[in-house]
Write a protein that holds these residues in place. Structure first.
Motif, PDB file in Angstrom:
ATOM      1  N   LEU A  11       0.827  -1.205   0.000  1.00  0.00           N
ATOM      2  CA  LEU A  11       0.000   0.000   0.000  1.00  0.00           C
ATOM      3  C   LEU A  11       0.863   1.256   0.000  1.00  0.00           C
ATOM      4  O   LEU A  11       0.597   2.219  -0.710  1.00  0.00           O
ATOM      5  CB  LEU A  11      -0.877  -0.015   1.254  1.00  0.00           C
ATOM      6  CG  LEU A  11      -2.142   0.804   1.185  1.00  0.00           C
ATOM      7  CD1 LEU A  11      -3.081   0.217   0.156  1.00  0.00           C
ATOM      8  CD2 LEU A  11      -2.812   0.822   2.548  1.00  0.00           C
ATOM      9  N   ALA A  12       1.908   1.223   0.806  1.00  0.00           N
ATOM     10  CA  ALA A  12       2.789   2.384   0.888  1.00  0.00           C
ATOM     11  C   ALA A  12       3.458   2.626  -0.461  1.00  0.00           C
ATOM     12  O   ALA A  12       3.676   3.754  -0.869  1.00  0.00           O
ATOM     13  CB  ALA A  12       3.840   2.161   1.960  1.00  0.00           C
ATOM     14  N   ARG A  13       3.757   1.513  -1.147  1.00  0.00           N
ATOM     15  CA  ARG A  13       4.401   1.634  -2.442  1.00  0.00           C
ATOM     16  C   ARG A  13       3.427   2.247  -3.439  1.00  0.00           C
ATOM     17  O   ARG A  13       3.777   3.121  -4.217  1.00  0.00           O
ATOM     18  CB  ARG A  13       4.829   0.238  -2.892  1.00  0.00           C
ATOM     19  CG  ARG A  13       5.933   0.237  -3.881  1.00  0.00           C
ATOM     20  CD  ARG A  13       6.745  -1.024  -3.765  1.00  0.00           C
ATOM     21  NE  ARG A  13       5.967  -2.218  -3.957  1.00  0.00           N
ATOM     22  CZ  ARG A  13       6.169  -3.355  -3.333  1.00  0.00           C
ATOM     23  NH1 ARG A  13       7.130  -3.467  -2.461  1.00  0.00           N
ATOM     24  NH2 ARG A  13       5.410  -4.394  -3.555  1.00  0.00           N
ATOM     25  N   VAL A  14       2.170   1.773  -3.401  1.00  0.00           N
ATOM     26  CA  VAL A  14       1.166   2.311  -4.300  1.00  0.00           C
ATOM     27  C   VAL A  14       0.951   3.790  -4.020  1.00  0.00           C
ATOM     28  O   VAL A  14       0.844   4.605  -4.927  1.00  0.00           O
ATOM     29  CB  VAL A  14      -0.166   1.537  -4.154  1.00  0.00           C
ATOM     30  CG1 VAL A  14      -1.266   2.233  -4.933  1.00  0.00           C
ATOM     31  CG2 VAL A  14       0.007   0.120  -4.640  1.00  0.00           C
ATOM     32  N   SER A  15       0.932   4.133  -2.733  1.00  0.00           N
ATOM     33  CA  SER A  15       0.718   5.524  -2.375  1.00  0.00           C
ATOM     34  C   SER A  15       1.869   6.393  -2.871  1.00  0.00           C
ATOM     35  O   SER A  15       1.673   7.509  -3.341  1.00  0.00           O
ATOM     36  CB  SER A  15       0.548   5.630  -0.857  1.00  0.00           C
ATOM     37  OG  SER A  15       1.095   6.817  -0.379  1.00  0.00           O
ATOM     38  N   ALA A  16       3.082   5.853  -2.800  1.00  0.00           N
ATOM     39  CA  ALA A  16       4.241   6.594  -3.302  1.00  0.00           C
ATOM     40  C   ALA A  16       4.091   6.843  -4.803  1.00  0.00           C
ATOM     41  O   ALA A  16       4.354   7.929  -5.295  1.00  0.00           O
ATOM     42  CB  ALA A  16       5.525   5.830  -3.024  1.00  0.00           C
ATOM     43  N   ILE A  17       3.629   5.814  -5.514  1.00  0.00           N
ATOM     44  CA  ILE A  17       3.446   5.941  -6.959  1.00  0.00           C
ATOM     45  C   ILE A  17       2.342   6.947  -7.256  1.00  0.00           C
ATOM     46  O   ILE A  17       2.446   7.773  -8.151  1.00  0.00           O
ATOM     47  CB  ILE A  17       3.056   4.572  -7.571  1.00  0.00           C
ATOM     48  CG1 ILE A  17       4.271   3.656  -7.566  1.00  0.00           C
ATOM     49  CG2 ILE A  17       2.523   4.740  -8.969  1.00  0.00           C
ATOM     50  CD1 ILE A  17       5.379   4.103  -8.482  1.00  0.00           C
ATOM     51  N   ASP A  18       1.269   6.885  -6.443  1.00  0.00           N
ATOM     52  CA  ASP A  18       0.156   7.787  -6.638  1.00  0.00           C
ATOM     53  C   ASP A  18       0.627   9.235  -6.566  1.00  0.00           C
ATOM     54  O   ASP A  18       0.267  10.075  -7.377  1.00  0.00           O
ATOM     55  CB  ASP A  18      -0.900   7.511  -5.575  1.00  0.00           C
ATOM     56  CG  ASP A  18      -2.158   8.292  -5.840  1.00  0.00           C
ATOM     57  OD1 ASP A  18      -2.575   8.333  -7.016  1.00  0.00           O
ATOM     58  OD2 ASP A  18      -2.700   8.890  -4.898  1.00  0.00           O
ATOM     59  N   GLU A  19       1.466   9.510  -5.585  1.00  0.00           N
ATOM     60  CA  GLU A  19       1.974  10.865  -5.433  1.00  0.00           C
ATOM     61  C   GLU A  19       2.882  11.237  -6.591  1.00  0.00           C
ATOM     62  O   GLU A  19       3.031  12.400  -6.943  1.00  0.00           O
ATOM     63  CB  GLU A  19       2.735  10.990  -4.111  1.00  0.00           C
ATOM     64  CG  GLU A  19       1.793  10.962  -2.921  1.00  0.00           C
ATOM     65  CD  GLU A  19       2.540  10.813  -1.614  1.00  0.00           C
ATOM     66  OE1 GLU A  19       3.584  11.466  -1.482  1.00  0.00           O
ATOM     67  OE2 GLU A  19       2.080  10.051  -0.759  1.00  0.00           O
ATOM     68  N   MET A  20       3.496  10.216  -7.181  1.00  0.00           N
ATOM     69  CA  MET A  20       4.385  10.499  -8.299  1.00  0.00           C
ATOM     70  C   MET A  20       3.602  10.577  -9.601  1.00  0.00           C
ATOM     71  O   MET A  20       4.157  10.916 -10.645  1.00  0.00           O
ATOM     72  CB  MET A  20       5.443   9.393  -8.411  1.00  0.00           C
ATOM     73  CG  MET A  20       6.481   9.428  -7.313  1.00  0.00           C
ATOM     74  SD  MET A  20       7.353   7.842  -7.219  1.00  0.00           S
ATOM     75  CE  MET A  20       8.543   8.049  -8.523  1.00  0.00           C
ATOM     76  N   GLY A  21       2.288  10.257  -9.535  1.00  0.00           N
ATOM     77  CA  GLY A  21       1.484  10.136 -10.743  1.00  0.00           C
ATOM     78  C   GLY A  21       1.601  11.297 -11.706  1.00  0.00           C
ATOM     79  O   GLY A  21       1.850  11.106 -12.896  1.00  0.00           O
ATOM     80  N   ALA A  22       1.446  12.505 -11.170  1.00  0.00           N
ATOM     81  CA  ALA A  22       1.485  13.687 -12.032  1.00  0.00           C
ATOM     82  C   ALA A  22       2.843  13.793 -12.704  1.00  0.00           C
ATOM     83  O   ALA A  22       2.938  14.082 -13.900  1.00  0.00           O
ATOM     84  CB  ALA A  22       1.206  14.930 -11.194  1.00  0.00           C
ATOM     85  N   ALA A  23       3.871  13.513 -11.943  1.00  0.00           N
ATOM     86  CA  ALA A  23       5.223  13.598 -12.486  1.00  0.00           C
ATOM     87  C   ALA A  23       5.433  12.566 -13.587  1.00  0.00           C
ATOM     88  O   ALA A  23       6.070  12.842 -14.598  1.00  0.00           O
ATOM     89  CB  ALA A  23       6.224  13.380 -11.368  1.00  0.00           C
ATOM     90  N   ILE A  24       4.851  11.381 -13.377  1.00  0.00           N
ATOM     91  CA  ILE A  24       4.997  10.323 -14.372  1.00  0.00           C
ATOM     92  C   ILE A  24       4.290  10.702 -15.673  1.00  0.00           C
ATOM     93  O   ILE A  24       4.808  10.486 -16.763  1.00  0.00           O
ATOM     94  CB  ILE A  24       4.387   8.997 -13.847  1.00  0.00           C
ATOM     95  CG1 ILE A  24       5.094   8.569 -12.576  1.00  0.00           C
ATOM     96  CG2 ILE A  24       4.475   7.919 -14.904  1.00  0.00           C
ATOM     97  CD1 ILE A  24       6.580   8.509 -12.678  1.00  0.00           C
ATOM     98  N   ALA A  25       3.096  11.301 -15.530  1.00  0.00           N
ATOM     99  CA  ALA A  25       2.348  11.730 -16.709  1.00  0.00           C
ATOM    100  C   ALA A  25       3.227  12.670 -17.525  1.00  0.00           C
ATOM    101  O   ALA A  25       3.311  12.576 -18.749  1.00  0.00           O
ATOM    102  CB  ALA A  25       1.061  12.425 -16.298  1.00  0.00           C
ATOM    103  N   HIS A  26       3.904  13.549 -16.825  1.00  0.00           N
ATOM    104  CA  HIS A  26       4.789  14.490 -17.491  1.00  0.00           C
ATOM    105  C   HIS A  26       5.896  13.756 -18.238  1.00  0.00           C
ATOM    106  O   HIS A  26       6.214  14.051 -19.387  1.00  0.00           O
ATOM    107  CB  HIS A  26       5.386  15.445 -16.462  1.00  0.00           C
ATOM    108  CG  HIS A  26       6.425  16.346 -17.024  1.00  0.00           C
ATOM    109  ND1 HIS A  26       6.106  17.451 -17.774  1.00  0.00           N
ATOM    110  CD2 HIS A  26       7.770  16.305 -16.970  1.00  0.00           C
ATOM    111  CE1 HIS A  26       7.221  18.051 -18.159  1.00  0.00           C
ATOM    112  NE2 HIS A  26       8.250  17.374 -17.672  1.00  0.00           N
TER     113      HIS A  26
END
Lengths: 385, 115
Positions: free
Chosen positions: A152-167
């Motif tokens: 879950l913590a890993r998913v949450s980390a990715i979620d926060e990175m989501g916008a950056a990844i889209a970029h």
């Protein structure tokens, strides 16, 4: 109706107090078995009937081996004999975990403590048994839950990175689109593009591949999987994690990498360790970002026989009041995320026999987190021949 | 028309040059703001395409600098960031166009003056 009055080996239930004792035994939550010197069952209470699926009337008089898995049963008579002849206590007075066998063949863990009583009829042994399965199940549940939380913590980390990844994905997609449109336009205007079309298509394919790589890296990191330990070199693992964190990082920041290069390998779950590094690097970037010249330094080295990964930032350091709660779940002062990052990271580190430590810095010094991991034991020499 | 492209991503920069040349423009590419500033400045009839996320001097700073020139070129911002991040960085600035990534030739053509 079952009672013990007809039990062979047990004297007639003559007195009221003896009857009372037997009824007490039957109300006990733990299994209670009394055997004589020849391991014959004298008493087999109600809890035992449940535990082993054998009625008391059938059990009483039989050798206690009937509730043991074959491999124990084989040696049990020897144990009893050895104790009676030598007096050396292997189990009496000591509780230990053993395995029992249900009538249906199921073997299950038991906690057994044995007491001894001298009676006019000879020595008797009293065994108190507790089925350990519920405890084992809750231990398993706890382990599952912990692994779920780590995920879950890993998913949450990715979620926060989501916008950056889209970029980050936008770059190759843009290039890909423009290359293709360039060919399309040239083609529809009947321009002679033969000379360059191969080159452009190669570039377009490379951009598509780049987009694929970004997704692959994210997927590897986020997918739920069983923890797997393997013996690995720490430097490439840390390098990859730093790259992953910088992926689409909006803050422009100097990242210094100082890898020892010659560290002994560690026995770790690489994804979990990378999760910690990603977490630490992200925190460091956040801490350093407000400074005029944000910089972080990731360093690996050997310290006191352990491999240590240090993540420094040049931010303001960690304020003293925040320090005691730093590693507590849900105590984060950050606006985003669940504040699980450091709590999970430390748990993972400790599960690996290591630890996560912090030098809070302050007074112009940034914070430094150290992930400490024990060096992997040397490999067992493979069989000769 | 002369088009200056300030974009640090090699793939985006290369494909952008290709399509702009394809549209009939003269293209000059820069990997960062610093190299733009070192070169002869754009004039009022040029277009400058600026990526917001640049290493070193940020894109918004380039936009501010260009819009203050005596002969203001046409400034087109390109970016893959979220709307709120764009608004935040471009506070008080009014470039001629903002085109969000992924870019398409149609969106680009709309942001460029008809030639």
């Amino acid at each position: 109706m079952r009672d013990f009055s007809s039990s062979p080996g047990l004297p007639e239930c003559a007195t009221v107090s003896e009857a009372r004792l037997l009824s007490v035994l039957d109300t006990a939550a733990d299994g209670i078995i009394v055997i004589d010197e020849r391991a014959r069952i004298l008493i087999f209470n109600k809890a035992c009937e449940q535990m082993f699926g054998i009625a008391s009337v059938e059990a009483v008089g039989q050798n206690v081996k009937i509730v043991m898995p074959i491999e124990y049963a084989y040696d049990h008579d020897k144990y009893v004999g050895s104790y009676i002849s030598t007096g050396v206590k292997k189990i009496i007075g000591i509780g230990r975990e053993v395995r029992g066998r249900h009538a249906d063949g199921t073997v299950f863990p038991l906690e057994l403590s044995v007491g001894e009583a001298a009676t006019p009829d000879g020595r008797q042994f009293i065994g108190i048994l507790r089925d350990l399965r519920p405890r084992k199940e809750s231990e398993q549940r706890l382990a599952d839950l912990q692994s779920e939380l780590v995920h879950l913590a890993r998913v949450s980390a990715i979620d926060e990175m989501g916008a950056a990844i889209a970029h980050e994905l936008n770059q190759p997609l843009t290039a890909l689109m423009l290359y293709l449109q360039a060919i399309r336009r040239a083609h529809s205007r009947g321009m002679d593009i033969n000379a360059m079309v191969g080159d452009i298509l190669d570039k377009a394919a490379a951009e598509a591949e780049r987009a694929g790589h970004i997704i692959q890296r994210m997927r590897q990191f986020v997918e739920k999987r069983e923890p797997v330990r393997s013996v690995r070199d720490i430097d490439p693992m840390v390098d990859e994690a730093v790259e992953l964190t910088l992926l689409g990082q909006r803050h422009r920041i100097r990242v210094e990498r100082e890898f020892a290069g010659d560290l002994p390998p560690v026995a770790v779950d690489p994804v979990q360790i990378q999760q910690i590094v990603v977490n630490l690097v992200r925190n460091a970037i956040e801490a350093a970002a407000p400074t005029g010249d944000p910089a972080i330094r990731v360093r690996t080295r050997l310290r006191d026989g352990n491999v240590v990964i240090e993540v420094h930032d040049n931010g303001p350091g960690i304020a003293a009041p925040a320090l005691p709660k730093l590693f507590e779940a849900f105590a984060s002062s950050k606006r985003r995320g669940m504040g699980l990052g450091l709590a999970i990271s430390r748990t993972i580190a400790q599960n690996h026999g290591g630890d996560l430590l912090v030098d809070p810095g302050g007074n112009g010094k940034g914070a430094c987190f150290s992930l400490v991991l024990p060096v992997a034991p040397p490999p067992v020499p493979s069989e000769v021949g | 028309m002369r088009v200056h492209v300030v974009e640090d991503d090699a793939g985006v920069s290369d494909s952008l040059s290709l399509i702009l040349a394809n549209l009939g423009h003269d293209v000059i590419s820069y990997p960062d703001a610093e190299s733009l500033f070192r070169s002869p400045p754009p004039d009022g009839s040029d277009t400058v395409i600026v990526d917001l996320t640049l290493p070193g001097i940020p894109g918004a700073q380039v936009v501010r600098w260009l819009l203050k020139m005596a002969a203001v070129p046409r400034v087109v911002v390109i970016t893959g960031q979220s709307q709120s991040a764009i608004d935040h960085q471009l506070r008080g600035l009014a470039p001629a166009g903002v085109v969000r990534k992924p870019l398409t030739v149609e969106a680009l053509a709309r942001a460029l003056p008809a030639s």
